[in-house]
Design an enzyme around this catalytic site. Structure first.
Site, short mmCIF file in Angstrom:
data_model
loop_
_atom_site.label_atom_id
_atom_site.label_comp_id
_atom_site.label_asym_id
_atom_site.label_seq_id
_atom_site.Cartn_x
_atom_site.Cartn_y
_atom_site.Cartn_z
N ARG A 1 30.87 44.74 -15.04
CA ARG A 1 32.14 44.02 -15.28
C ARG A 1 32.19 43.21 -16.05
O ARG A 1 32.28 42.28 -17.03
CB ARG A 1 30.97 42.80 -13.83
CG ARG A 1 31.92 42.02 -13.93
CD ARG A 1 30.93 40.74 -12.59
NE ARG A 1 31.94 41.49 -11.06
CZ ARG A 1 31.44 40.39 -9.64
NH1 ARG A 1 31.12 39.72 -9.80
NH2 ARG A 1 32.32 41.11 -8.96
N HIS B 1 39.64 45.65 -8.84
CA HIS B 1 37.86 44.80 -7.85
C HIS B 1 38.13 47.02 -6.81
O HIS B 1 38.54 46.03 -5.62
CB HIS B 1 37.62 44.06 -7.57
CG HIS B 1 36.88 44.09 -7.03
ND1 HIS B 1 35.44 44.76 -7.46
CD2 HIS B 1 35.65 42.37 -6.14
CE1 HIS B 1 34.47 44.44 -6.66
NE2 HIS B 1 34.63 42.88 -6.30
N GLN C 1 35.42 46.51 -4.29
CA GLN C 1 36.19 45.92 -2.93
C GLN C 1 36.69 47.03 -2.43
O GLN C 1 36.03 46.69 -0.74
CB GLN C 1 36.19 44.62 -3.80
CG GLN C 1 36.39 43.70 -2.36
CD GLN C 1 35.50 43.22 -1.41
OE1 GLN C 1 34.24 42.27 -2.72
NE2 GLN C 1 35.20 42.99 -0.14
N ASP D 1 41.41 35.25 -0.47
CA ASP D 1 40.02 35.83 -2.03
C ASP D 1 40.56 34.61 -2.54
O ASP D 1 41.63 33.41 -2.31
CB ASP D 1 40.68 36.44 -2.23
CG ASP D 1 39.67 36.79 -4.26
OD1 ASP D 1 38.85 35.92 -3.65
OD2 ASP D 1 39.83 37.15 -4.69
N CYS E 1 36.25 38.57 0.42
CA CYS E 1 35.40 39.87 -0.26
C CYS E 1 34.91 38.71 -1.02
O CYS E 1 33.77 39.52 -1.25
CB CYS E 1 36.75 40.08 -1.71
SG CYS E 1 36.61 39.20 -2.43
N ARG F 1 29.98 47.13 1.14
CA ARG F 1 29.55 47.34 -0.57
C ARG F 1 28.29 48.64 -1.17
O ARG F 1 28.42 49.32 -1.48
CB ARG F 1 29.28 46.11 -1.65
CG ARG F 1 30.43 45.17 -1.10
CD ARG F 1 31.72 45.83 -1.67
NE ARG F 1 31.32 45.71 -3.01
CZ ARG F 1 31.74 45.22 -4.11
NH1 ARG F 1 31.81 43.77 -3.54
NH2 ARG F 1 31.45 45.51 -4.97
#
Ligand code: CP
Ligand code: NVA
Length: 304
Positions: A104, A131, A134, A219, A259, A287
């Site tokens: 990340r 991402h 996701q 988001d 998310c 996930r």
């Protein structure tokens, strides 16, 4: 031989992604039935996280444990990266010791430099640009609820950010339509939109974007690293909250996705995220299952 990496959704073909999500569904069912397999016994996953995480960290660590492997979590203070050891050297060293590296990063270029010098597969656990993990979970969730998503329509409301970019790549990979509503100046990357081959349309009108849509997604308005722009963004995004009135313009059975982490009262109203159309907890759970399938795919060459 060069390893397969997963830096964006473009790294896997549509057929590979389809197979991976079919395997994720299988792994989910096996997990729920109490079955335990350990195909990654003896394998080790390193995780370099420059930014906070709840879902990504826990799902990768739990997933690796369920597959029989081990994980090493490294925050910036745990390696020499923070003291100036080059990313390239870190990649060369770590990839001789572990089997897969999950990163990340605040800057997507760091991830690309790391991957270019890694002997082990590298997975993008979120950067400022993408991402992709996701979207594996989001597409799994959408398909669970609505079957074949080809030709369906999603509406993204809010910031043209990293998660939005992965939605754009998903539209091409999974062949669905994506309408994106952002305030002017917060549009997603134009090159990615062009590469979507007509599946993505842009507007600054949330009502137009959601009209009749099958899924409505949003988001946070201020992503990690943009904390200093929060006040300015709150003002710029006024009118972009996904509330009950906006959801009523979407299809009758439209799903709501996010998310997470979510900021109720900003990008989404509590009545929507905590209401019957919301599938956010399934997205979060998936996930785990989708990333287990991804680890198998990159380390063992599955799905079968
Ligand atoms: N959605 C997501 O990636 O959450 P975390 O930041 O908690 O990992
Ligand atoms: N766009 C958000 C996603 C968090 C999972 C961020 O980058 O902070």
């Amino acid at each position: 031989m060069k390893p397969r990496h997963f830096l964006t959704l473009a790294d896997l073909s549509p057929a590979e992604l389809k197979g991976l999500l079919a395997r994720a569904a299988e792994l989910k069912a096996r997990h729920k039935s109490g079955a335990s397999d350990a195909p990654l016994r003896g394998k080790t996953m390193a995780m370099i996280f420059e930014r906070s995480s709840t879902r990504t960290r826990v799902s990768f660590e739990a997933g690796m444990a369920q597959l029989g492997g081990a994980s090493i979590f490294l925050s910036p203070r745990d390696t020499h990266l923070d003291r100036g050891e080059p990313v390239e050297d870190t990649a060369r060293v770590m990839s001789r010791m572990v089997d897969v590296i999950v990163i990340r990063a605040g800057n997507h270029a760091m991830l690309e430099r790391f991957a270019a010098h890694s002997r082990a597969p590298v997975i993008n656990a979120l950067t400022d640009r993408h991402h992709p993990c996701q979207l594996l979970a989001d597409v799994q969730t959408w398909s669970e609820r609505r079957g074949d998503i080809r030709g369906q329509t999603a509406a993204w409301i809010g910031d043209g950010n990293n998660v939005c970019h992965s939605w754009i790549q998903a539209a091409l990979r999974f062949d669905f339509n994506l309408r994106i509503a952002t305030p002017r100046g917060y549009e997603p990357d134009a090159e990615l939109v062009r590469a979507s081959e007509g599946r993505v349309t842009l507007t600054d009108d949330p009502a137009a974007a959601v009209a009749g849509a099958d899924v409505v997604v949003t988001d946070t308005w201020a992503s990690m690293g943009q904390e200093g722009e929060k006040a300015e963004r709150l003002a710029a995004f006024r009118g972009f909250t996904v509330d009950g009135a906006l959801m009523r313009r979407a299809g009758k059975d439209a799903l709501f996705m996010h998310c997470l982490p979510a900021y109720r009262g900003h990008e989404v109203a509590a009545e929507v995220i905590d209401g019957p159309q919301s599938v956010v907890w399934d997205e979060a759970e998936n996930r785990l299952h989708a990333q287990k399938a991804l680890l198998e795919f990159l380390l063992l060459g599955k799905p079968k």
